[in-house]
Write an enzyme that holds these catalytic residues in place. Structure first.
Site: not given
Ligand code: DQQ
Length: 478
Positions: A30-33, A57, A93, A157, A215
């Site tokens: 998984w990858m997000n931001d 996630w 995060f 963030d 965010e």
């Protein structure tokens, strides 16, 4: 994970037609931001929200890759992962990276609690050229949520920059009161990245208009204006990316205009300035297929091709893929400028394409492209401009037992009188990045089931083709 294992993992996915070949994504899982974007000793560092243990996630860590040119990437070991019994025991995060007088420093949200409900800000430094990171003994450096927010769960963030000798931080959150919730960006300042003073809200969204939670803030100067970008959860439970253009003074952002950065699947973008003075943006291209399909695939999430940002005279955000992408172009196809009265099948195939086209649309014209992913009509994506409605749309046909259903992403796209329509389309496996006139972006994902090639048709009803160039694109991993 040793380098050889990472490339073996990548090799394992060679036959997965949905997996992009020229966009960055991790070796697996998984990858997000995008996180911590920074240029250091001439190298571009991309960190990213990552689950090293699975394609969904969870276990939020910072993956890491490095590039000389923003296009070809080398995987590096995970940079940050949760430390048991610490402020980040439930996750590291999103956040950013800065140069603290020669020391690379990450500022990120440390998360605790079974529901990730205790969010504080922490820092980590590297003394070995960004390879390994030490979490600071003073962590968390911001632990208190300002009471005026009326909630304590969403506070994250950090985006940090320096003015003179002072550091500033924009932090995203939500103001909750009895009637409603609105997104907010908070402003902090510090002399040393460790002791932070809360100043005030930098900007609050308008209730019912700008979403219930913000965010991933970004604040930077572009020309003589300031730009604030936020990722917003909307009342409709959808999410989007908004930008505001205006003035930043007296520690407040004063918006003069606003817009939507992308009308599709790009979320949580992060920007940074590089040594060439460019403001570059990466965004997470999220999947639009069910979790079970992501688990089966063994990977999830893609980074956009980095975009160079600027503002036009009307304060609209312009986004152009980094020019170095053009180095991946291989076989070229073109047809000459001409008035178009019927659709024209193009002699291009394959799932890795870069298309640039310019049209003069008639008053009620439709122009664009149709991508067929199977010999039947049922697996198809149409990218069309309707000049009557002044709309850009990405229409996706989904095969079903009884025929084909569609889903459409669309955006208003107004052309000035005599302004041509310019389309840039980056097709890469399941990713389709579409930007019209550098300012209207619709990123979409599509997962064809039955073919490994796309037949492309030029769609034309009452418009003139002014130019067309299509290139097949090389893989960045070969
Ligand atoms: N993703 C991170 C958060 C951020 C969200 C968690 C946005 O820090 O708010 O993975 O996609």
């Amino acid at each position: 994970m040793p380098e050889q294992m990472r490339s073996t993992l990548r090799h394992h996915f060679t036959h997965d037609r949905h997996r992009p070949r020229y966009h960055f994504l991790p070796p697996s899982n998984w990858m997000n931001d995008p996180n911590g974007l920074i240029q250091w000793n001439g190298m571009y560092h991309l960190f990213y929200q990552h689950n090293p243990y699975g394609p969904l996630w969870g276990n939020m860590s910072w993956g890491h890759a490095v590039s000389e040119d923003l296009i070809h990437w080398q995987d590096l070991p995970v940079a940050l992962s949760p430390t048991p019994n610490s402020p980040d025991e439930s996750g590291c995060f999103s956040g950013c990276a800065v140069d603290d007088d020669g020391t690379p420093t990450i500022i990120y949200t440390a998360v605790r609690g079974d529901h990730h409900e205790i969010q504080t800000q922490s820092i980590a430094v590297s003394y070995d050229n960004l390879m390994t990171w030490q979490k600071h003994p003073s962590n968390p450096v911001i632990a208190e949520v300002p009471p005026e927010l009326g909630q304590t769960r969403d506070f994250r963030d950090p985006f940090v920059w320096k003015e003179g000798h002072t550091w500033y931080m924009a932090l995203a959150s939500r103001i909750q009161n009895a009637q409603n919730a609105v997104g907010v960006v908070l402003l902090y300042r510090s002399a040393n990245l460790i002791d932070w003073e809360y100043l005030n809200p930098l900007l609050e969204g308008e209730p019912g208009k700008h979403g219930v939670l913000w965010e991933c803030p970004n604040l930077f100067k572009s020309g003589d204006k300031w730009l604030l970008i936020v990722s917003a959860y909307l009342e409709s439970s959808k999410s989007t990316v908004l930008y505001f253009v205006g003035e930043y003074k007296d520690f407040r952002f004063h918006p003069e205009s606003s817009g939507v950065l992308d009308y599709g699947d790009l979320y949580a973008p992060l920007t940074f300035a590089d040594g060439q003075g460019r403001r570059l943006l990466f965004g997470w291209l999220r999947e639009s297929r069910p979790d079970a399909d992501q688990e089966r695939a063994g990977w999830s999430g893609v980074q956009s091709i980095p975009r160079v940002l600027s503002l036009d005279a009307q304060q609209r955000l312009l986004m152009k893929p980094v020019p170095v992408l053009e180095a991946l172009r291989t076989r070229h196809y073109t047809i000459h400028a001409r008035p178009l009265t019927e659709n024209i099948p193009l002699d291009v195939r394959g799932l890795q394409l870069d298309i640039e086209a310019q049209f003069a649309p008639g008053k009620a014209g439709i122009c664009g492209f149709s991508f067929a992913f199977s010999d039947s009509d049922h697996e198809q994506v149409d990218i069309l401009y309707d000049s009557n409605r002044q709309h850009l749309m990405v229409r996706k046909w989904h095969p079903e037992a009884t025929g084909a259903a569609t889903s459409t992403l669309e955006a208003e796209h107004h052309l000035a009188p005599d302004e041509p329509l310019h389309l840039r389309i980056l097709l890469d496996g399941s990713v389709i990045e579409t930007v019209a006139n550098d300012r209207t972006s619709i990123t979409s994902r599509y997962y064809p089931t039955s073919s490994d090639s796309a037949g492309v048709t030029l769609i034309a009803q009452d418009c003139t083709l002014e130019s067309l160039d299509v290139w097949e694109m090389a893989s960045i991993w070969s």
